[in-house]
Scaffold this active site. Sequence first.
Site, PDB file in Angstrom:
ATOM      1  N   SER A  70     -38.725  75.507 -59.180  1.00 21.38           N
ATOM      2  CA  SER A  70     -38.157  76.843 -59.061  1.00 21.38           C
ATOM      3  C   SER A  70     -38.908  77.648 -58.010  1.00 21.38           C
ATOM      4  O   SER A  70     -40.117  77.483 -57.823  1.00 21.38           O
ATOM      5  CB  SER A  70     -38.286  77.537 -60.421  1.00 21.38           C
ATOM      6  OG  SER A  70     -38.097  78.923 -60.276  1.00 21.38           O
ATOM      7  N   TYR A  94     -43.591  80.424 -68.107  1.00 17.46           N
ATOM      8  CA  TYR A  94     -42.470  79.599 -67.616  1.00 17.46           C
ATOM      9  C   TYR A  94     -42.788  79.079 -66.209  1.00 17.46           C
ATOM     10  O   TYR A  94     -42.701  77.878 -65.928  1.00 17.46           O
ATOM     11  CB  TYR A  94     -41.172  80.422 -67.596  1.00 17.46           C
ATOM     12  CG  TYR A  94     -40.147  79.841 -66.662  1.00 17.46           C
ATOM     13  CD1 TYR A  94     -39.464  78.677 -66.994  1.00 17.46           C
ATOM     14  CD2 TYR A  94     -39.884  80.439 -65.421  1.00 17.46           C
ATOM     15  CE1 TYR A  94     -38.548  78.121 -66.117  1.00 17.46           C
ATOM     16  CE2 TYR A  94     -38.967  79.894 -64.542  1.00 17.46           C
ATOM     17  CZ  TYR A  94     -38.303  78.735 -64.896  1.00 17.46           C
ATOM     18  OH  TYR A  94     -37.409  78.178 -64.014  1.00 17.46           O
ATOM     19  N   LYS A  98     -43.577  75.158 -64.481  1.00 22.11           N
ATOM     20  CA  LYS A  98     -42.969  74.545 -63.290  1.00 22.11           C
ATOM     21  C   LYS A  98     -44.065  74.070 -62.343  1.00 22.11           C
ATOM     22  O   LYS A  98     -44.009  72.966 -61.814  1.00 22.11           O
ATOM     23  CB  LYS A  98     -42.058  75.549 -62.568  1.00 22.11           C
ATOM     24  CG  LYS A  98     -40.760  75.840 -63.295  1.00 22.11           C
ATOM     25  CD  LYS A  98     -39.856  74.625 -63.320  1.00 22.11           C
ATOM     26  CE  LYS A  98     -38.564  74.880 -64.067  1.00 22.11           C
ATOM     27  NZ  LYS A  98     -37.832  73.650 -64.413  1.00 22.11           N
ATOM     28  N   TYR A 122     -35.416  75.620 -56.795  1.00 16.85           N
ATOM     29  CA  TYR A 122     -34.154  76.371 -56.868  1.00 16.85           C
ATOM     30  C   TYR A 122     -34.439  77.852 -56.659  1.00 16.85           C
ATOM     31  O   TYR A 122     -35.376  78.396 -57.247  1.00 16.85           O
ATOM     32  CB  TYR A 122     -33.514  76.299 -58.242  1.00 16.85           C
ATOM     33  CG  TYR A 122     -33.138  74.961 -58.804  1.00 16.85           C
ATOM     34  CD1 TYR A 122     -33.355  73.760 -58.149  1.00 16.85           C
ATOM     35  CD2 TYR A 122     -32.527  74.923 -60.056  1.00 16.85           C
ATOM     36  CE1 TYR A 122     -32.987  72.562 -58.728  1.00 16.85           C
ATOM     37  CE2 TYR A 122     -32.157  73.724 -60.634  1.00 16.85           C
ATOM     38  CZ  TYR A 122     -32.390  72.541 -59.976  1.00 16.85           C
ATOM     39  OH  TYR A 122     -32.022  71.367 -60.565  1.00 16.85           O
TER      40      TYR A 122
END
Length: 309
Positions: A70, A94, A98, A122
């Site tokens: 991400s 979070y 990643k 992303y």
Amino acid sequence: MQGDLCKVDDIQKVFKLYRFEAVIHFAGLKAVGESVSKPLRYYSNNLVSTINLMEVMSKNNCKNLVFSSSATVYGQPESVPCTEDYPLHVTNPYGRTKLINEDIMRDVHHADPEWKIVLLRYFNPVGSHPSGEIGEDPMDYPNNLMPFVQQVAVGRKEVLTVFGQDYPTRDGTGIRDYIHVMDLASGHTKALDKLFTTPDIGCAVYNLGTGKGTTVLEMVAAFVKASGKEIPLKYAGRRPGDCREVYAATEKAEKELGWRAKFGIADMCRDQWNWAKKNPYGYRGHQELEVHAQKFIKSEPLSNRHWAL
Ligand code: UDP
């Protein structure tokens, strides 16, 4: 077939049934706010799943992997667009999962160069399949902008809260790089092609974004235009931890994967509205959703009661 990546036996069962050339690893929890209040849940789920998967892959001699990372790993970048070699900096559990997953993959490749890995960072995936049959359906309170906008448009929520109107941007709201999910999907097939055709790819990283920044108000205006619905707004302060402006440098993916995004925000909003109007309550009917909401309300502390149908 369904399984849980946190249960190593589930993965082993699938690998006994089929021989895989490569794996695309998308699974993970992704709500930033929840990760702050339940960090252990995020570390446990998002890291154990990756470790189990890579262990089973390795045992079965399948060492080609594409991972959903991400843009969150860039934090608030010092300048935009973000290139893949920017310093990495995360601001919540979070994001940290990643980044740790990326580090795990870099370490695994370093220890065993037979591994070939593509990390896809992303930006902000939105939109739906153009058929209107496949779309995003958050189980609980939507955290991201577009699922929220969609729920206001279909009448499930009354008003969209805009977080921050005093950013140093063209209209005071935050800027992100929204990318159509169909473009995102084609980025994965290009990543697989790259893995299969590049023996020395190592552990490579690519941004998947459009390279264009859009403000919250521009995105809402595009959705209003696509849907013909009003989206009432109310302004609130900045959301803690939010970045002012993030968008992708796309040159590396263009040059090395032969991929670039085709769709703009008008296409994203058109397809998302098509899904929303056909499925205002997502994959579940209204009744089923109400039962789910009641259970959610009972099981959550008062401060987390956000449900409004
Ligand atoms: N945002 C907003 N209201 C919402 C959800 C998001 O104004 O209900 C804003 C948010 O502050 C950010 C942008 O929309 O500027 C994108 O937020 P999202 O959570 O979708 O993506 P992320 O911030 O994780 O990139």
